[in-house]
Design an enzyme around this catalytic site. Structure first.
Site, PDB file in Angstrom:
ATOM      1  N   TYR A  95     -20.190  18.908  -8.352  1.00 42.33           N
ATOM      2  CA  TYR A  95     -19.046  19.821  -8.345  1.00 42.33           C
ATOM      3  C   TYR A  95     -18.924  20.658  -7.077  1.00 42.33           C
ATOM      4  O   TYR A  95     -17.816  20.821  -6.549  1.00 42.33           O
ATOM      5  CB  TYR A  95     -19.073  20.713  -9.591  1.00 42.33           C
ATOM      6  N   GLU A 137     -19.922  19.062 -20.479  1.00 43.98           N
ATOM      7  CA  GLU A 137     -20.654  17.820 -20.214  1.00 43.98           C
ATOM      8  C   GLU A 137     -22.120  17.949 -20.615  1.00 43.98           C
ATOM      9  O   GLU A 137     -22.714  17.004 -21.158  1.00 43.98           O
ATOM     10  CB  GLU A 137     -20.508  17.438 -18.743  1.00 43.98           C
TER      11      GLU A 137
END
Length: 393
Positions: A95, A137
């Site tokens: 990310y 997640e």
């Protein structure tokens, strides 16, 4: 929640992202892959070649900017993205890399209009979205498997469904246990092309859970150029033989077809979109054969009628299953078009409705269902790509 400083900049970005979104995401991917070529094995390069991936990300960024103050609207989209990410083994360390290149692309495309306060606002917004995805997640991985874990499978059988579609039946090596899944879910399949590039693709599981194998039904694609060169579907058709091995992910996907409804179930499918419906039908035939089901299936020609044997078997096993096949290339084209008018009004009033097929097909059917008074909350679609964000964009 965002800071008071960031909010006006995010809101002001909405029209800018609508106009320049695809340009920004095109620059983003080019810069990302140049700096981190290992990610070429993570992202769908066929979709990169035909522009679908750039459109999807542009739609996602725009939808987030337009709806960041409405978490309820974003929640279903985030859930679907989380399942897709989990099927690809995405981890938290990716990310910051994506964030750096996304902000860099915004700056590169907008130039002087990308002021420091605007970029700071988008850094804050991206950080909030990334944290939400990472948390979801993590929870999903905790309930299934470790990020990126793959299972080695052997091709036990290949069944020709049509001139352009095959079912591949996969069994685990070393008699390992098969993962549990819900009809409607999918797996990622990984292949390595001749040039060494590794690519994943998602395929709906096309048989009921609880068996000694997993099945996927794959349609060969009509593609040209770079998109054709990175078509996993075509590679499977052209190269895979009984006895070969494949690496697959754990099953994921929030498009889950409930087999124990006390309400009628309506399934609308077109082409290879029949695959998750077959998984549900085969499961229902075993665990809930009295379920009221209306299955409407559209194909272009009788030769493209996939999983005929499964449907015929389900009709015998399920006395309350109503099935109709539509062939759009029939002599009377109008008569060959799928229509929800073939579903009794009494069924439409309470049914849970599941759809899978090309984007245009699902958009048309959803519009007709809503016009007929069906609540959007009862309409479930299996989609990827830009259509994922249809309700938000």
């Amino acid at each position: 929640m965002f800071s008071e400083t960031a909010v006006p900049y995010i809101k002001a970005s909405v029209p800018v992202l609508r106009e320049h979104g695809v340009q920004i995401t095109t620059v983003f991917y080019a810069n990302l892959f140049k700096a981190h070529p290992q990610l070429l094995n993570v992202f769908n390069m066929r979709n990169q070649a035909d522009g679908t991936q750039q459109q999807s990300l542009a739609a996602a960024v725009f939808a987030y900017a337009a709806n960041f103050e409405n978490p309820a609207a974003l929640a279903p989209v985030i859930t679907r993205i989380v399942h897709k990410h989990a099927s690809l083994g995405i981890t938290a360390d990716l990310y910051p890399i994506v964030g750096t290149h996304l902000l860099g692309a915004i700056k590169e495309v907008l130039g002087d209009a990308a002021t420091p306060p605007l970029l700071d606002a988008w850094a804050e917004a991206y950080g909030a979205l990334a944290n939400a995805l990472i948390a979801e997640e993590k929870n999903l991985y905790g309930n299934t498997t470790a990020p990126g874990d793959l299972t080695q499978m052997r091709v036990a059988d290949i069944i020709t469904q049509s001139p352009t579609a095959k079912t591949f039946r996969l069994q685990p090596l070393n008699q390992a246990a098969l993962p549990a899944y819900i009809p409607g879910q999918y797996i990622s399949v990984y292949v390595t092309f001749a040039d060494g590039q590794r690519q994943p693709r998602q395929y709906s599981l096309s048989d009921a859970p609880g068996k000694n194998s997993l099945s996927i039904t794959v349609k060969k694609e009509s593609l040209t150029g770079a998109a054709a060169d990175k078509s996993v579907s075509n590679w499977l058709h052209d190269n895979l033989k009984v006895g070969d091995s494949l690496q697959i992910s754990h099953p994921y996907g929030e498009f889950a077809i409930n087999a124990l409804h006390d309400k009628p179930v309506v399934m609308l499918a077109a082409g290879v979109g029949i695959t998750p419906m077959i998984a549900a039908l085969n499961h229902l035939a075993t665990v809930n054969p009295q379920q009221v089901v209306h299955l409407l299936y559209a194909v272009r020609s009788p030769e493209e009628y996939l999983h005929r044997a499964d449907i015929e078997q389900a009709i015998k096993a399920m006395p309350q299953l109503k099935f109709k096949l539509y062939t759009s290339q029939a002599a009377d084209d109008a008569q060959g078009r799928l229509t929800i008018d073939d579903i009794p009004q009494a069924v439409l009033k309470s049914a849970e409705i599941y759809m899978c097929g090309p984007t245009g097909f699902m958009q048309t059917q959803k519009q007709r269902l809503v016009e007929a008074g069906v609540a959007a909350s009862r309409i479930h679609k299996e989609v990827f790509g830009p259509d994922l964000l249809e309700a938000l964009v």
